[in-house]
Design an enzyme around this catalytic site. Structure first.
Site, mmCIF file in Angstrom:
data_model
loop_
_atom_site.group_PDB
_atom_site.id
_atom_site.type_symbol
_atom_site.label_atom_id
_atom_site.label_comp_id
_atom_site.label_asym_id
_atom_site.label_seq_id
_atom_site.Cartn_x
_atom_site.Cartn_y
_atom_site.Cartn_z
ATOM 1 N N CYS A 209 -3.026 -0.382 8.820
ATOM 2 C CA CYS A 209 -3.416 -1.754 8.469
ATOM 3 C C CYS A 209 -3.245 -1.904 6.961
ATOM 4 C CB CYS A 209 -4.846 -2.059 8.931
ATOM 5 S SG CYS A 209 -6.112 -1.077 8.087
ATOM 6 N N GLY A 210 -4.088 -2.671 6.328
ATOM 7 C CA GLY A 210 -3.954 -2.842 4.887
ATOM 8 C C GLY A 210 -4.516 -1.684 4.093
#
Length: 468
Positions: free
Chosen positions: A428-429
């Site tokens: 993800c981030g």
């Protein structure tokens, strides 16, 4: 006039206490369910709560109206809009208001302004200070109709209602709002971080005139074009929103002090709950969860966004057991869960994961990779499936060339696309959302699951290849 704004982080909720300084009568606008701070302020300022004002049927949190009324011995009256019809009129309303209705606290008074679009019944509360002007409102409490930098989304009630609501919102923006002076202040019920609109600004207030000049959604366009522009890149709405709507029409149970002291459960008691289908919610960090966790548990690391992710990923009406080694977080986590309607918290594991391990009970783990590890594996053409769980706009802004895109909100719906013997690497981030997804995949029986710590932020810092 006494003015107090209460901000709830994560859900980005603004609630307001407004009082007339002569009569000491006060009203609260859009309260949350955890009412202790409102009560403390009212007692400290020697105010008398006479009215609880709702702007609309909320989708993202449980209304605290009934909780407050109970706290003050049923004395305050709850004022709700009836302009969306019976379906959208809260059953617990003491006073059902219509457009133009007024409520006086003394030298200050509120007037109802119907602003449908986000919801059919939505209203603003226009505040007049009669010592300054009886004709021009000083403040508009705009609820979820008008935010700083945005307007409320019209798509929360489904496709069937969207056409009517978007038309109503257009009229509210370009007809109703036009009647107010540019210098009139606005105070919305949400700020940046709320899912009730897109691109909300972080400031909690503005003026009608400033928004007319600089709020993109207040710039005139033909209706069809305006609606298309409004909905472009609108973030997905969490599925728990529909449940909140239903609860906020019926009225949530009063919780009082029920969760003030959380029951401490032994590992054996937790096992029994688990066998009966309870949700084990592990709120430790992604690193601690990856190292060792109870099989079948879901990891939502403690943060201001825990309520949103819990509402998105946990099942309602199922007992919840909390696992943490930071007792200081428990009270705040419980409050966050109660705000979005999780009333089935049975307790927490006494002694945390250490007590579970001391009993010799089974644990699981999730392999973690650095971005350097991942780059090496991809270069060696290792047999793995790299799943990017970020939202569409994040994916479009740059992703690893070999990654597959399955947004976190869709992971359960698309879980059959991932075989149980696949080596699944989730990114993800930063690793936070990937830990949520990895725990869901692990619980579903996917045994080879890994998380990339640092996520795409770390990947791009290393200048590793990215597709756009």
């Amino acid at each position: 006039m006494f003015f107090y704004k209460h901000y709830t982080p994560g859900l980005a909720i603004n609630s307001f206490i407004i009082a007339d300084l002569k009569t000491r009568k006060c009203a609260i606008i859009d309260p949350t369910r955890d009412v202790h701070e409102y009560v403390a302020i009212i007692e400290k300022e020697n105010l008398s709560l006479v009215a609880i004002l709702e702007t609309h049927v909320h989708a993202d949190f449980i209304s605290g109206a009934l909780e407050l009324k109970n706290n003050f011995s049923e004395k305050p009256k709850i004022y709700c809009s009836g302009m969306g019809g019976e379906e959208w009129t809260p059953k617990y309303a003491d006073v059902v208001v219509s457009n133009g209705d007024e409520l006086s606290l003394g030298e200050i008074r509120f007037k109802v302004v119907h602003t449908p679009g986000h919801t059919p019944e939505h209203i603003m509360w226009a505040l007049y200070d009669d010592t300054r002007s009886s004709d021009v409102p000083w403040i508009l409490f705009t609820g979820d109709f008008l935010f700083v930098g945005a307007v409320g989304r019209p798509d929360l009630l489904g496709k069937k209602e969207f056409e009517l609501l978007s038309h109503q919102l257009y009229r509210s923006v370009f007809k109703t709002l036009a009647d107010f002076e540019a210098y009139t202040e606005i105070y919305p019920s949400h700020g940046a971080g709320s899912m009730c609109g897109k691109s909300l600004a972080s400031r909690s207030s503005s003026t009608v005139g400033y928004e007319k000049h600089f709020n993109e959604s207040l710039q005139y366009l033909p209706e069809t074009e305006w609606v298309e522009n409004l909905m472009r890149d609108m973030p997905p709405s969490p599925p728990y929103f529909s449940r909140m709507k239903s609860v906020n029409v019926e009225g949530a149970p009063v919780i009082g002090d029920k969760f003030k002291s959380l029951k401490q459960l032994t590992p054996q008691e937790l096992q029994e709950f688990s066998l009966e289908g309870a949700t084990i919610l592990d709120i430790r960090s992604k690193e601690s969860f990856s190292s060792s966790h109870i099989p079948g548990s879901i990891n939502i690391p403690f943060s201001v966004n825990i309520a949103t992710w819990a509402g998105w990923k946990l099942k309602y009406d199922v007992p919840i057991i909390l696992v943490t080694e930071e007792k200081m977080h428990l009270e705040e986590v419980v409050l966050n869960l109660l705000r979005v309607g999780f009333d089935t918290i049975e307790g927490c594991l006494e002694g945390g994961i250490s007590s579970w391990e001391k009993e010799g009970l089974a644990t699981n783990h999730i392999t973690t990779y650095s971005v350097q590890d991942l780059a090496k594996l991809l270069k060696e053409k290792a047999s793995l499936r790299l799943i990017d769980i970020r939202q569409d706009d994040e994916w479009a802004s740059g992703h690893i060339p070999t990654a597959e895109h399955i947004p976190l909100e869709n992971i359960e719906k698309r879980i059959d696309e991932l075989n149980k013997d696949d080596h699944i690497v989730v990114i993800c981030g930063s690793g936070y959302r990937a830990s949520i997804a990895a725990s869901i995949l692990k619980k579903s029986g996917r045994s080879h699951v890994s998380n990339v710590l640092g996520g795409m932020t770390a990947w791009q810092k290393e200048s590793f290849p990215v597709d756009r």
